[in-house]
Design a protein around this motif. Structure first.
Motif, PDB file in Angstrom:
ATOM      1  N   LEU A  80      47.567  43.804  31.602  1.00  0.00           N
ATOM      2  CA  LEU A  80      46.225  43.364  31.992  1.00  0.00           C
ATOM      3  C   LEU A  80      46.095  43.373  33.516  1.00  0.00           C
ATOM      4  O   LEU A  80      45.085  43.837  34.053  1.00  0.00           O
ATOM      5  CB  LEU A  80      45.921  41.969  31.446  1.00  0.00           C
ATOM      6  N   ALA A  81      47.113  42.899  34.201  1.00  0.00           N
ATOM      7  CA  ALA A  81      47.073  42.877  35.666  1.00  0.00           C
ATOM      8  C   ALA A  81      46.961  44.292  36.222  1.00  0.00           C
ATOM      9  O   ALA A  81      46.163  44.555  37.121  1.00  0.00           O
ATOM     10  CB  ALA A  81      48.317  42.188  36.214  1.00  0.00           C
ATOM     11  N   GLU A  82      47.749  45.212  35.671  1.00  0.00           N
ATOM     12  CA  GLU A  82      47.710  46.603  36.135  1.00  0.00           C
ATOM     13  C   GLU A  82      46.318  47.203  35.946  1.00  0.00           C
ATOM     14  O   GLU A  82      45.798  47.880  36.825  1.00  0.00           O
ATOM     15  CB  GLU A  82      48.757  47.442  35.409  1.00  0.00           C
ATOM     16  N   THR A 122      48.631  33.176  36.078  1.00  0.00           N
ATOM     17  CA  THR A 122      47.641  32.613  37.002  1.00  0.00           C
ATOM     18  C   THR A 122      47.830  33.189  38.402  1.00  0.00           C
ATOM     19  O   THR A 122      46.856  33.511  39.078  1.00  0.00           O
ATOM     20  CB  THR A 122      47.741  31.072  37.020  1.00  0.00           C
ATOM     21  N   THR A 123      49.069  33.348  38.840  1.00  0.00           N
ATOM     22  CA  THR A 123      49.343  33.917  40.165  1.00  0.00           C
ATOM     23  C   THR A 123      48.837  35.352  40.257  1.00  0.00           C
ATOM     24  O   THR A 123      48.255  35.752  41.269  1.00  0.00           O
ATOM     25  CB  THR A 123      50.852  33.859  40.480  1.00  0.00           C
ATOM     26  N   SER A 124      49.031  36.120  39.203  1.00  0.00           N
ATOM     27  CA  SER A 124      48.548  37.506  39.189  1.00  0.00           C
ATOM     28  C   SER A 124      47.021  37.549  39.315  1.00  0.00           C
ATOM     29  O   SER A 124      46.473  38.336  40.093  1.00  0.00           O
ATOM     30  CB  SER A 124      49.001  38.191  37.905  1.00  0.00           C
ATOM     31  N   ILE A 125      46.339  36.686  38.577  1.00  0.00           N
ATOM     32  CA  ILE A 125      44.877  36.631  38.647  1.00  0.00           C
ATOM     33  C   ILE A 125      44.449  36.155  40.036  1.00  0.00           C
ATOM     34  O   ILE A 125      43.497  36.677  40.623  1.00  0.00           O
ATOM     35  CB  ILE A 125      44.300  35.720  37.537  1.00  0.00           C
ATOM     36  N   MET A 126      45.172  35.181  40.575  1.00  0.00           N
ATOM     37  CA  MET A 126      44.859  34.658  41.904  1.00  0.00           C
ATOM     38  C   MET A 126      45.003  35.759  42.961  1.00  0.00           C
ATOM     39  O   MET A 126      44.154  35.892  43.855  1.00  0.00           O
ATOM     40  CB  MET A 126      45.783  33.487  42.242  1.00  0.00           C
ATOM     41  N   ASN A 127      46.041  36.569  42.869  1.00  0.00           N
ATOM     42  CA  ASN A 127      46.229  37.668  43.816  1.00  0.00           C
ATOM     43  C   ASN A 127      45.071  38.658  43.756  1.00  0.00           C
ATOM     44  O   ASN A 127      44.656  39.218  44.781  1.00  0.00           O
ATOM     45  CB  ASN A 127      47.558  38.374  43.571  1.00  0.00           C
ATOM     46  N   PHE A 128      44.555  38.871  42.556  1.00  0.00           N
ATOM     47  CA  PHE A 128      43.400  39.748  42.397  1.00  0.00           C
ATOM     48  C   PHE A 128      42.203  39.189  43.170  1.00  0.00           C
ATOM     49  O   PHE A 128      41.531  39.898  43.920  1.00  0.00           O
ATOM     50  CB  PHE A 128      43.059  39.900  40.908  1.00  0.00           C
ATOM     51  N   PHE A 129      41.951  37.898  42.986  1.00  0.00           N
ATOM     52  CA  PHE A 129      40.826  37.279  43.686  1.00  0.00           C
ATOM     53  C   PHE A 129      41.046  37.207  45.195  1.00  0.00           C
ATOM     54  O   PHE A 129      40.094  37.280  45.973  1.00  0.00           O
ATOM     55  CB  PHE A 129      40.502  35.895  43.098  1.00  0.00           C
ATOM     56  N   LYS A 130      42.293  37.099  45.623  1.00  0.00           N
ATOM     57  CA  LYS A 130      42.590  37.137  47.063  1.00  0.00           C
ATOM     58  C   LYS A 130      42.183  38.486  47.642  1.00  0.00           C
ATOM     59  O   LYS A 130      41.614  38.565  48.726  1.00  0.00           O
ATOM     60  CB  LYS A 130      44.077  36.893  47.316  1.00  0.00           C
TER      61      LYS A 130
END
Length: 173
Positions: free
Chosen positions: A35-37, A110-118
């Protein structure tokens, strides 16, 4: 498996459950990485584009919404796996050592999603990540229950609305 085999390899049932959950968590991380990719790829395709442009913004919202819907569909398609996951989480409420282990995959997601929003420039990427992750988990659970109110169509509309609102805040449309 004979009971004697479990006591040979594990000192007690707690250790068996903990090791089983660790194995399960490692495997689950692979699924979430997909999903992150997909999400980062959708953003990467628009690199340098003006995300405030309504057409480009819509392309991003559509891509992310579809990625999340597909992720949820894949998660609930393996019903037995989700039931096991919820059983582990329930056991983690009773077992502090298991609770620490249960938090690791959740924190990674959550960290992966947070990095996306960053990357999008969100002012509150951690809050955005917790919102997205919480909604995904809620929808998975409701769909697993067979909740008539939470049909896949409703999940899709709800995810699209959430993503649209969060992205609008992040890209300051």
């Amino acid at each position: 498996m004979p009971l004697a085999a479990t006591t040979y390899y594990f000192k007690d049932i707690q250790e068996l459950v903990s090791d089983a959950f660790n194995l399960f968590a490692q495997d689950s991380l692979k699924q979430t990485e997909a999903l992150a990719e997909t999400s980062f790829a959708a953003l990467d395709k628009l690199k340098g584009a003006n995300l405030a442009d309504p057409q480009i913004f819509d392309v991003l919202v559509t891509g992310l919404t579809n990625a999340m819907v597909n992720h949820i569909k894949n998660q609930i398609a393996d019903r037995d796996r989700r039931v096991i996951e919820h059983s582990f989480k329930t056991e983690a409420l009773r077992n502090p050592a298991l609770a620490r282990t249960a938090c690791i995959p959740q924190a990674n997601i959550t960290t992966s999603i947070m990095n996306f929003f960053k990357l999008l420039g969100s002012k509150e990427p951690d809050a955005d990540a917790h919102i997205v992750h919480g909604v995904i988990l809620f929808m998975e659970y409701q769909l697993l229950l067979g909740d008539d109110i939470m049909a896949m169509e409703t999940a899709h509309k709800s995810l699209r609305r959430m993503i649209s609102q969060l992205l609008a805040l992040a890209v300051k449309r």
